[in-house]
Design a protein around this motif. Structure first.
Motif, PDB file in Angstrom:
ATOM      1  N   UNK A 133     -30.085  -4.671  15.171  1.00 36.94           N
ATOM      2  CA  UNK A 133     -29.059  -5.360  14.404  1.00 36.94           C
ATOM      3  C   UNK A 133     -29.303  -6.852  14.561  1.00 36.94           C
ATOM      4  N   UNK A 134     -29.475  -7.534  13.436  1.00 38.70           N
ATOM      5  CA  UNK A 134     -29.747  -8.963  13.419  1.00 38.70           C
ATOM      6  C   UNK A 134     -28.484  -9.697  13.007  1.00 38.70           C
ATOM      7  N   UNK A 135     -28.109 -10.724  13.756  1.00 39.25           N
ATOM      8  CA  UNK A 135     -26.916 -11.487  13.425  1.00 39.25           C
ATOM      9  C   UNK A 135     -27.080 -12.184  12.084  1.00 39.25           C
ATOM     10  N   UNK A 136     -25.956 -12.572  11.478  1.00 37.54           N
ATOM     11  CA  UNK A 136     -25.978 -13.167  10.141  1.00 37.54           C
ATOM     12  C   UNK A 136     -26.791 -14.445  10.093  1.00 37.54           C
ATOM     13  N   UNK A 137     -26.796 -15.194  11.200  1.00 32.58           N
ATOM     14  CA  UNK A 137     -27.541 -16.458  11.220  1.00 32.58           C
ATOM     15  C   UNK A 137     -28.926 -16.314  11.832  1.00 32.58           C
ATOM     16  N   UNK A 138     -29.364 -15.070  12.055  1.00 31.19           N
ATOM     17  CA  UNK A 138     -30.707 -14.782  12.577  1.00 31.19           C
ATOM     18  C   UNK A 138     -30.945 -15.404  13.951  1.00 31.19           C
ATOM     19  N   UNK A 139     -29.882 -15.562  14.730  1.00 30.15           N
ATOM     20  CA  UNK A 139     -30.033 -16.157  16.058  1.00 30.15           C
ATOM     21  C   UNK A 139     -29.927 -15.144  17.193  1.00 30.15           C
ATOM     22  N   UNK A 140     -29.752 -13.878  16.839  1.00 30.57           N
ATOM     23  CA  UNK A 140     -29.650 -12.874  17.899  1.00 30.57           C
ATOM     24  C   UNK A 140     -30.054 -11.517  17.347  1.00 30.57           C
ATOM     25  N   UNK A 141     -30.643 -10.698  18.193  1.00 29.17           N
ATOM     26  CA  UNK A 141     -31.009  -9.325  17.849  1.00 29.17           C
ATOM     27  C   UNK A 141     -30.504  -8.414  18.956  1.00 29.17           C
ATOM     28  N   UNK A 142     -29.968  -7.275  18.544  1.00 23.51           N
ATOM     29  CA  UNK A 142     -29.391  -6.332  19.497  1.00 23.51           C
ATOM     30  C   UNK A 142     -29.885  -4.938  19.149  1.00 23.51           C
ATOM     31  N   UNK A 143     -30.267  -4.178  20.161  1.00 21.35           N
ATOM     32  CA  UNK A 143     -30.701  -2.810  19.930  1.00 21.35           C
ATOM     33  C   UNK A 143     -31.611  -2.327  21.047  1.00 21.35           C
ATOM     34  N   UNK A 144     -31.834  -1.032  21.062  1.00 23.49           N
ATOM     35  CA  UNK A 144     -32.665  -0.432  22.104  1.00 23.49           C
ATOM     36  C   UNK A 144     -34.091  -0.971  22.116  1.00 23.49           C
ATOM     37  N   UNK A 145     -34.730  -1.263  20.951  1.00 25.47           N
ATOM     38  CA  UNK A 145     -36.079  -1.830  21.002  1.00 25.47           C
ATOM     39  C   UNK A 145     -36.175  -3.117  21.804  1.00 25.47           C
ATOM     40  N   UNK A 146     -35.105  -3.904  21.817  1.00 26.07           N
ATOM     41  CA  UNK A 146     -35.103  -5.130  22.628  1.00 26.07           C
ATOM     42  C   UNK A 146     -35.116  -4.774  24.111  1.00 26.07           C
ATOM     43  N   UNK A 147     -34.295  -3.804  24.495  1.00 19.62           N
ATOM     44  CA  UNK A 147     -34.256  -3.384  25.899  1.00 19.62           C
ATOM     45  C   UNK A 147     -35.587  -2.787  26.346  1.00 19.62           C
ATOM     46  N   UNK A 148     -36.206  -2.006  25.453  1.00 20.23           N
ATOM     47  CA  UNK A 148     -37.497  -1.405  25.801  1.00 20.23           C
ATOM     48  C   UNK A 148     -38.552  -2.495  25.989  1.00 20.23           C
ATOM     49  N   UNK A 149     -38.556  -3.498  25.120  1.00 17.54           N
ATOM     50  CA  UNK A 149     -39.518  -4.597  25.260  1.00 17.54           C
ATOM     51  C   UNK A 149     -39.325  -5.327  26.580  1.00 17.54           C
ATOM     52  N   UNK A 150     -38.070  -5.558  26.953  1.00 13.90           N
ATOM     53  CA  UNK A 150     -37.792  -6.245  28.215  1.00 13.90           C
ATOM     54  C   UNK A 150     -38.276  -5.434  29.412  1.00 13.90           C
ATOM     55  N   UNK A 151     -38.131  -4.124  29.327  1.00 16.83           N
ATOM     56  CA  UNK A 151     -38.581  -3.272  30.436  1.00 16.83           C
ATOM     57  C   UNK A 151     -40.101  -3.103  30.430  1.00 16.83           C
ATOM     58  N   UNK A 152     -40.692  -3.041  29.237  1.00 14.05           N
ATOM     59  CA  UNK A 152     -42.142  -2.878  29.157  1.00 14.05           C
ATOM     60  C   UNK A 152     -42.886  -4.057  29.764  1.00 14.05           C
ATOM     61  N   UNK A 153     -42.350  -5.266  29.609  1.00 15.17           N
ATOM     62  CA  UNK A 153     -43.068  -6.415  30.158  1.00 15.17           C
ATOM     63  C   UNK A 153     -43.167  -6.334  31.675  1.00 15.17           C
ATOM     64  N   UNK A 154     -42.249  -5.603  32.303  1.00 20.12           N
ATOM     65  CA  UNK A 154     -42.332  -5.424  33.748  1.00 20.12           C
ATOM     66  C   UNK A 154     -43.501  -4.524  34.145  1.00 20.12           C
ATOM     67  N   UNK A 155     -44.001  -3.741  33.184  1.00 20.13           N
ATOM     68  CA  UNK A 155     -45.141  -2.873  33.447  1.00 20.13           C
ATOM     69  C   UNK A 155     -46.470  -3.577  33.195  1.00 20.13           C
ATOM     70  N   UNK A 156     -46.424  -4.766  32.631  1.00 17.39           N
ATOM     71  CA  UNK A 156     -47.656  -5.511  32.335  1.00 17.39           C
ATOM     72  C   UNK A 156     -48.105  -6.286  33.570  1.00 17.39           C
ATOM     73  N   UNK A 157     -49.423  -6.416  33.716  1.00 15.06           N
ATOM     74  CA  UNK A 157     -49.949  -7.272  34.758  1.00 15.06           C
ATOM     75  C   UNK A 157     -49.943  -8.719  34.306  1.00 15.06           C
ATOM     76  N   UNK A 158     -50.200  -9.635  35.222  1.00 13.66           N
ATOM     77  CA  UNK A 158     -50.240 -11.046  34.871  1.00 13.66           C
ATOM     78  C   UNK A 158     -51.370 -11.294  33.877  1.00 13.66           C
ATOM     79  N   UNK A 159     -51.035 -11.948  32.775  1.00 14.60           N
ATOM     80  CA  UNK A 159     -52.022 -12.213  31.740  1.00 14.60           C
ATOM     81  C   UNK A 159     -52.215 -11.085  30.762  1.00 14.60           C
ATOM     82  N   UNK A 160     -51.425 -10.026  30.829  1.00 14.56           N
ATOM     83  CA  UNK A 160     -51.596  -8.862  29.970  1.00 14.56           C
ATOM     84  C   UNK A 160     -50.539  -8.798  28.875  1.00 14.56           C
ATOM     85  N   UNK A 161     -50.876  -8.042  27.818  1.00 11.06           N
ATOM     86  CA  UNK A 161     -49.944  -7.732  26.744  1.00 11.06           C
ATOM     87  C   UNK A 161     -49.832  -6.216  26.651  1.00 11.06           C
TER      88      UNK A 161
END
Length: 297
Positions: free
Chosen positions: A182-210
């Motif tokens: 869900x994107x806010x009307x002014x495009x300044x915020x996004x809410x949803x499970x894909x955001x949470x998954x991205x935040x958790x996935x970065x914890x599985x990345x090594x330094x310098x990794x994508x």
């Protein structure tokens, strides 16, 4: 004329309260007797209401209230980056030095995101949240997001190399994930499970990794070399997710080969058959043919 709703004292002849917008009860200017819509003379004292200028033949429409724009659901690709080791950085450096470094860090991240058509949604202390598909959804959002994530790593490596001695063990972890948010009307915020998954996935990345999620992998697999990480259990989620680590790009830029699609077609057999038939007729004649495609990206 006193408003019955808020008690504000309005000037004579007003039909709506200037304070709260409520309709005012009209009264005879001579005797104060309430008058009804369309009356020409006061029924109590006989005063000519037309001369007094208070005879309402029709009430004006109520004032328009602008409807605020609503939020919208969109399929976008989220990029979440986190600066690992920043806590120790505050211990080693004085606050002014840390501030200067973080300003350079934010500037480098903004540049990498903007260069690939992404939108910086917010800065989260030592983290960065960006989205590709805001404000406009495009077919190659996921591919540009992965390129943007790699550009963030490249920009950070250059920044860190300039201050290697002072920074110590400091690195960047980046994750990319695609899904409906869900994107806010002014495009300044996004809410949803894909955001949470991205935040958790970065914890599985090594330094310098994508690291990228499964939905993103389906969209970029033809353009990016990936190493599977298998099923990954993410903190706070009941089920695990499949993840990949980006290792190399098969194309050096966003200009894809003519034969390669940015995203795979799902279904559409009948539609593709109709397009192919029109093409075959045009090639066989030869003659011009027109095909019109309507739909969202």
């Amino acid at each position: 004329m006193t408003c019955a709703s808020c008690g504000h004292d309005n000037r004579a002849g007003r039909r709506f309260c200037v304070e709260c917008g409520a309709a005012l009860a009209l009264a005879c200017p001579g005797c104060g007797t309430p008058i009804e819509l369309g009356e020409k003379f006061c029924g109590a004292c006989g005063a000519d209401l037309r001369e007094a200028g208070v005879t309402p033949t029709s009430l004006p429409p109520p004032p328009r209230v602008a409807t605020p724009p609503s939020s919208a659901r969109k399929v976008v690709t989220i990029v979440f980056a986190d600066l690992a080791g920043s806590t120790a950085l505050h211990e080693r450096l004085d606050p002014e030095s840390v501030r200067r470094f973080m300003e350079g860090f934010y500037q480098a991240m903004r540049g990498a995101i903007a260069a690939h058509g992404g939108t910086l949604v917010k800065l989260l202390g030592d983290g960065v949240l960006a989205a590709f598909g805001i404000p406009q959804v495009a077919e190659d959002d996921a591919l540009r997001a992965v390129h943007g994530a790699a550009a963030m790593q490249t920009a950070f490596a250059a920044l860190a190399a300039e201050q290697l001695a002072a920074l110590g063990e400091l690195g960047l972890r980046v994750a990319v994930n695609t899904g409906e948010v869900v994107v806010s009307a002014d495009d300044t915020d996004v809410v949803g499970d894909p955001v949470n998954v991205a935040a958790r996935l970065q914890q599985e990345a090594g330094l310098g990794e994508v690291v990228i999620g499964e939905a993103t992998q389906r969209l970029v697999a033809a353009h990016v070399t990936l190493a599977p990480l298998g099923r990954v259990a993410l903190k706070g989620r009941a089920g695990s997710v499949t993840a990949w680590r980006v290792t190399a790009w098969r194309v050096a830029s966003l200009e894809r080969p003519a034969s390669a699609a940015a995203a795979a077609f799902v279904g559409r057999e009948a539609e593709l058959a109709r397009l192919t038939a029109v093409y075959d007729v045009a090639a066989a004649a030869p003659a011009a043919r027109l095909v019109v495609l309507l739909g969202s990206p």
